[in-house]
Design a protein around this motif. Sequence first.
Motif, PDB file in Angstrom:
ATOM      1  N   GLN B   6       0.840  -1.366   0.083  1.00 27.65           N
ATOM      2  CA  GLN B   6       0.103   0.095  -0.038  1.00 27.65           C
ATOM      3  C   GLN B   6       0.797   1.154   0.036  1.00 27.65           C
ATOM      4  O   GLN B   6       1.987   1.199   0.619  1.00 27.65           O
ATOM      5  N   ARG B  22      -3.378   3.787  -2.848  1.00 35.06           N
ATOM      6  CA  ARG B  22      -3.310   2.637  -3.726  1.00 35.06           C
ATOM      7  C   ARG B  22      -2.918   1.516  -2.940  1.00 35.06           C
ATOM      8  O   ARG B  22      -2.168   1.383  -2.005  1.00 35.06           O
ATOM      9  N   CYS B  23      -3.382   0.354  -3.692  1.00 34.90           N
ATOM     10  CA  CYS B  23      -2.999  -0.914  -3.103  1.00 34.90           C
ATOM     11  C   CYS B  23      -2.517  -1.734  -4.413  1.00 34.90           C
ATOM     12  O   CYS B  23      -3.228  -2.052  -5.448  1.00 34.90           O
ATOM     13  N   ASN B  24      -1.127  -2.209  -4.395  1.00 33.91           N
ATOM     14  CA  ASN B  24      -0.811  -3.207  -5.261  1.00 33.91           C
ATOM     15  C   ASN B  24      -0.752  -4.623  -4.992  1.00 33.91           C
ATOM     16  O   ASN B  24      -0.431  -4.966  -3.697  1.00 33.91           O
ATOM     17  N   THR B  63     -11.047  -1.213  -8.715  1.00 31.15           N
ATOM     18  CA  THR B  63      -9.990  -2.271  -8.775  1.00 31.15           C
ATOM     19  C   THR B  63      -9.489  -2.597 -10.349  1.00 31.15           C
ATOM     20  O   THR B  63     -10.570  -2.693 -11.044  1.00 31.15           O
ATOM     21  N   TYR B  69      -3.728  -3.731  -9.321  1.00 35.57           N
ATOM     22  CA  TYR B  69      -3.917  -2.688  -8.269  1.00 35.57           C
ATOM     23  C   TYR B  69      -5.288  -2.188  -8.019  1.00 35.57           C
ATOM     24  O   TYR B  69      -6.248  -2.495  -8.950  1.00 35.57           O
TER      25      TYR B  69
END
Lengths: 114, 108
Positions: B6, B22-24, B63, B69
């Motif tokens: 994150q 953001r979340c990868n 998403t 991501y």
Amino acid sequence: DTAVSQTPKYLVTQMGNDKSIKCEQNLGHDTMYWYKQDSKKFLKIMFSYNNKELIINETVPNRFSPKSPDKAHLNLHINSLELGDSAVYFCASSQEATGIRGYTFGSGTRLTVV
Amino acid sequence: GIQVEQSPPDLILQEGANSTLRCNFSDSVNNLQWFHQNPWGQLINLFYIPSGTKQNGRLSATTVATERYSLLYISSSQTTDSGVYFCATRDSNYQLIWGAGTKLIIKP
């Protein structure tokens, strides 16, 4: 009414003791979980329990054991407590194992081992 | 196993500002969730968002599974938005794998 309730909210105990944390959900959910949150706020799954199937995170020491008397309860028993066990423990539930319909968390139990 | 990262780790904003978290994730996932932990420790499930976009009031999430991501948007931030925002995905045992969180502070 509290959907997922944990007791106690705070627990201070000495090294070497055995303690239990209770969790009850009144949502009719099929799956329950225990999570550990460390001092850096990192959350880690410990156990999940669904239809009498227990899935254990392999990194959890065997001093930790979940006990589920029925679908609405998943208690956490800890033997021979260590300093490193100090953390916040969260119980949670979901309607089914996939979690598609979301998760409901208890308010947490802050365990301090001295 | 799946890795969840994150960014940013910390974010300080003035009330009324907009933000994007953001979340990868390292592998293909079919279950992506966003959570908010308030300053008192309570965890709330915000979104189940394996793909596409969802909105709930001032919060929305998108998403893009093919690009691995997810984004959480907070518009017109309020002080009650403060806390830690986590994304998490499910492994093959149906257990959630969590990111390290983004700590958000909204100043009045």
